[in-house]
Design a protein around this motif. Sequence first.
Motif, PDB file in Angstrom:
ATOM      1  N   LEU A 172      53.140  46.411  41.387  1.00  0.00           N
ATOM      2  CA  LEU A 172      51.839  45.740  41.376  1.00  0.00           C
ATOM      3  C   LEU A 172      50.827  46.541  40.591  1.00  0.00           C
ATOM      4  CD1 LEU A 172      51.275  44.497  45.039  1.00  0.00           C
ATOM      5  CD2 LEU A 172      52.023  43.178  43.066  1.00  0.00           C
ATOM      6  N   GLU A 173      50.020  45.840  39.829  1.00  0.00           N
ATOM      7  CA  GLU A 173      48.837  46.414  39.188  1.00  0.00           C
ATOM      8  C   GLU A 173      47.671  45.654  39.786  1.00  0.00           C
ATOM      9  OE1 GLU A 173      48.685  48.908  36.973  1.00  0.00           O
ATOM     10  OE2 GLU A 173      50.861  49.121  36.906  1.00  0.00           O
ATOM     11  N   VAL A 174      46.783  46.368  40.480  1.00  0.00           N
ATOM     12  CA  VAL A 174      45.669  45.731  41.186  1.00  0.00           C
ATOM     13  C   VAL A 174      44.390  45.998  40.416  1.00  0.00           C
ATOM     14  CG1 VAL A 174      44.412  45.564  43.365  1.00  0.00           C
ATOM     15  CG2 VAL A 174      46.858  46.083  43.374  1.00  0.00           C
ATOM     16  N   LEU A 175      43.681  44.910  40.107  1.00  0.00           N
ATOM     17  CA  LEU A 175      42.375  45.070  39.474  1.00  0.00           C
ATOM     18  C   LEU A 175      41.405  45.649  40.490  1.00  0.00           C
ATOM     19  CD1 LEU A 175      42.109  41.698  37.558  1.00  0.00           C
ATOM     20  CD2 LEU A 175      42.439  43.949  36.573  1.00  0.00           C
ATOM     21  N   GLY A 176      40.615  46.622  40.074  1.00  0.00           N
ATOM     22  CA  GLY A 176      39.716  47.261  41.027  1.00  0.00           C
ATOM     23  C   GLY A 176      38.311  47.079  40.754  1.00  0.00           C
ATOM     24  N   ILE A 213      50.650  37.527  35.239  1.00  0.00           N
ATOM     25  CA  ILE A 213      49.289  37.433  35.752  1.00  0.00           C
ATOM     26  C   ILE A 213      49.256  36.464  36.924  1.00  0.00           C
ATOM     27  CG2 ILE A 213      46.886  36.903  35.204  1.00  0.00           C
ATOM     28  CD1 ILE A 213      47.734  37.122  32.212  1.00  0.00           C
ATOM     29  N   ASP A 214      48.827  36.966  38.071  1.00  0.00           N
ATOM     30  CA  ASP A 214      48.613  36.096  39.217  1.00  0.00           C
ATOM     31  C   ASP A 214      47.210  35.506  39.122  1.00  0.00           C
ATOM     32  OD1 ASP A 214      49.377  35.053  41.891  1.00  0.00           O
ATOM     33  OD2 ASP A 214      47.668  36.267  42.533  1.00  0.00           O
ATOM     34  N   THR A 215      47.049  34.319  39.667  1.00  0.00           N
ATOM     35  CA  THR A 215      45.750  33.654  39.647  1.00  0.00           C
ATOM     36  C   THR A 215      44.664  34.521  40.279  1.00  0.00           C
ATOM     37  OG1 THR A 215      46.969  31.584  39.899  1.00  0.00           O
ATOM     38  CG2 THR A 215      44.597  31.475  40.166  1.00  0.00           C
ATOM     39  N   SER A 216      45.024  35.307  41.288  1.00  0.00           N
ATOM     40  CA  SER A 216      44.035  36.159  41.949  1.00  0.00           C
ATOM     41  C   SER A 216      43.392  37.148  40.975  1.00  0.00           C
ATOM     42  CB  SER A 216      44.671  36.916  43.127  1.00  0.00           C
ATOM     43  OG  SER A 216      45.656  37.828  42.678  1.00  0.00           O
ATOM     44  N   ALA A 217      44.143  37.605  39.976  1.00  0.00           N
ATOM     45  CA  ALA A 217      43.587  38.523  38.976  1.00  0.00           C
ATOM     46  C   ALA A 217      42.544  37.809  38.121  1.00  0.00           C
ATOM     47  CB  ALA A 217      44.697  39.090  38.099  1.00  0.00           C
ATOM     48  N   ILE A 219      40.779  35.175  38.915  1.00  0.00           N
ATOM     49  CA  ILE A 219      39.609  34.888  39.746  1.00  0.00           C
ATOM     50  C   ILE A 219      38.751  36.148  39.885  1.00  0.00           C
ATOM     51  CG2 ILE A 219      38.865  34.313  42.091  1.00  0.00           C
ATOM     52  CD1 ILE A 219      41.339  32.422  42.202  1.00  0.00           C
ATOM     53  N   ALA A 220      39.395  37.291  40.101  1.00  0.00           N
ATOM     54  CA  ALA A 220      38.658  38.550  40.231  1.00  0.00           C
ATOM     55  C   ALA A 220      37.915  38.887  38.938  1.00  0.00           C
ATOM     56  CB  ALA A 220      39.606  39.679  40.616  1.00  0.00           C
ATOM     57  N   ILE A 221      38.562  38.669  37.808  1.00  0.00           N
ATOM     58  CA  ILE A 221      37.914  38.934  36.524  1.00  0.00           C
ATOM     59  C   ILE A 221      36.707  38.020  36.356  1.00  0.00           C
ATOM     60  CG2 ILE A 221      38.191  38.772  34.015  1.00  0.00           C
ATOM     61  CD1 ILE A 221      41.188  39.555  34.501  1.00  0.00           C
ATOM     62  N   GLU A 222      36.894  36.742  36.642  1.00  0.00           N
ATOM     63  CA  GLU A 222      35.809  35.780  36.474  1.00  0.00           C
ATOM     64  C   GLU A 222      34.634  36.095  37.406  1.00  0.00           C
ATOM     65  OE1 GLU A 222      35.049  30.983  36.207  1.00  0.00           O
ATOM     66  OE2 GLU A 222      37.040  31.736  36.677  1.00  0.00           O
ATOM     67  N   ARG A 223      34.922  36.462  38.622  1.00  0.00           N
ATOM     68  CA  ARG A 223      33.846  36.797  39.571  1.00  0.00           C
ATOM     69  C   ARG A 223      33.104  38.060  39.151  1.00  0.00           C
ATOM     70  NH1 ARG A 223      36.802  34.981  45.149  1.00  0.00           N
ATOM     71  NH2 ARG A 223      36.443  32.758  44.820  1.00  0.00           N
ATOM     72  N   GLY A 224      33.765  38.910  38.395  1.00  0.00           N
ATOM     73  CA  GLY A 224      33.122  40.097  37.858  1.00  0.00           C
ATOM     74  C   GLY A 224      32.361  39.809  36.573  1.00  0.00           C
ATOM     75  N   MET A 225      32.326  38.530  36.202  1.00  0.00           N
ATOM     76  CA  MET A 225      31.594  38.046  35.029  1.00  0.00           C
ATOM     77  C   MET A 225      32.173  38.535  33.702  1.00  0.00           C
ATOM     78  SD  MET A 225      29.601  36.111  36.638  1.00  0.00           S
ATOM     79  CE  MET A 225      28.511  35.461  35.385  1.00  0.00           C
ATOM     80  N   LEU A 266      50.151  41.471  37.952  1.00  0.00           N
ATOM     81  CA  LEU A 266      48.735  41.814  37.928  1.00  0.00           C
ATOM     82  C   LEU A 266      48.027  40.930  38.938  1.00  0.00           C
ATOM     83  CD1 LEU A 266      46.403  43.390  36.534  1.00  0.00           C
ATOM     84  CD2 LEU A 266      46.181  41.417  34.998  1.00  0.00           C
ATOM     85  N   VAL A 267      47.419  41.554  39.950  1.00  0.00           N
ATOM     86  CA  VAL A 267      46.763  40.810  41.026  1.00  0.00           C
ATOM     87  C   VAL A 267      45.317  41.266  41.175  1.00  0.00           C
ATOM     88  CG1 VAL A 267      48.894  40.432  42.323  1.00  0.00           C
ATOM     89  CG2 VAL A 267      47.508  42.428  42.816  1.00  0.00           C
ATOM     90  N   GLY A 268      44.532  40.408  41.806  1.00  0.00           N
ATOM     91  CA  GLY A 268      43.174  40.778  42.167  1.00  0.00           C
ATOM     92  C   GLY A 268      43.189  41.533  43.479  1.00  0.00           C
ATOM     93  N   PRO A 269      42.057  42.129  43.839  1.00  0.00           N
ATOM     94  CA  PRO A 269      42.007  42.918  45.075  1.00  0.00           C
ATOM     95  C   PRO A 269      42.111  42.081  46.342  1.00  0.00           C
ATOM     96  CG  PRO A 269      39.848  42.828  44.034  1.00  0.00           C
ATOM     97  CD  PRO A 269      40.812  42.188  43.095  1.00  0.00           C
ATOM     98  N   VAL A 270      41.927  40.778  46.230  1.00  0.00           N
ATOM     99  CA  VAL A 270      42.072  39.889  47.386  1.00  0.00           C
ATOM    100  C   VAL A 270      43.399  39.152  47.240  1.00  0.00           C
ATOM    101  CG1 VAL A 270      41.112  37.898  48.599  1.00  0.00           C
ATOM    102  CG2 VAL A 270      39.574  39.600  47.599  1.00  0.00           C
ATOM    103  N   GLY A 271      44.237  39.264  48.225  1.00  0.00           N
ATOM    104  CA  GLY A 271      45.513  38.554  48.189  1.00  0.00           C
ATOM    105  C   GLY A 271      46.703  39.411  47.813  1.00  0.00           C
TER     106      GLY A 271
END
Length: 136
Positions: free
Chosen positions: A132-136, A5-9, A11-17, A115-120
């Motif tokens: 890569l698995e990108v959260l969408g 798990i990358d930190t970007s993933a 952060i993306a999850i948290e921003r999606g609440m 696992l990464v977020g869509p940013v980064g």
Amino acid sequence: MGLLIDTSALIAIERGMAAWDEALSALGAEPVALPAIAYAELLAGVRLADSPARAASRQAKIDALLSRVPVLEFGREAAERWADLFAALQRGGKLIPSNDLIVAAAALHLGFGVLVGPVGEEHFRRVPGLRLEVLG
């Protein structure tokens, strides 16, 4: 197979609440781990919080995550993979940030994806052979 798990993933999850553990549960049976460098980045977020309440909230999320996901240490073999990647990317003029390089090297060493977020995610796309698995 597995995923780091990358930190970007996160952060993306948290921003999606969404809650981290709920979102990660949706990944299925694939093994998941948190690289030590990502853990350090999360702890930096606790240390840099703008209030004690926010720091406590961030720490609680980290604690909940760590109750479900192990922290992966960066050992000798991963360090050797890091050196190989660093040299190849540097020679090709495609060097990525060092923390991302640590995550990529550890994943390749284990035969895992990231696992990464869509940013980064663009940094990780420069690493040959990295799934890569990108959260969408």
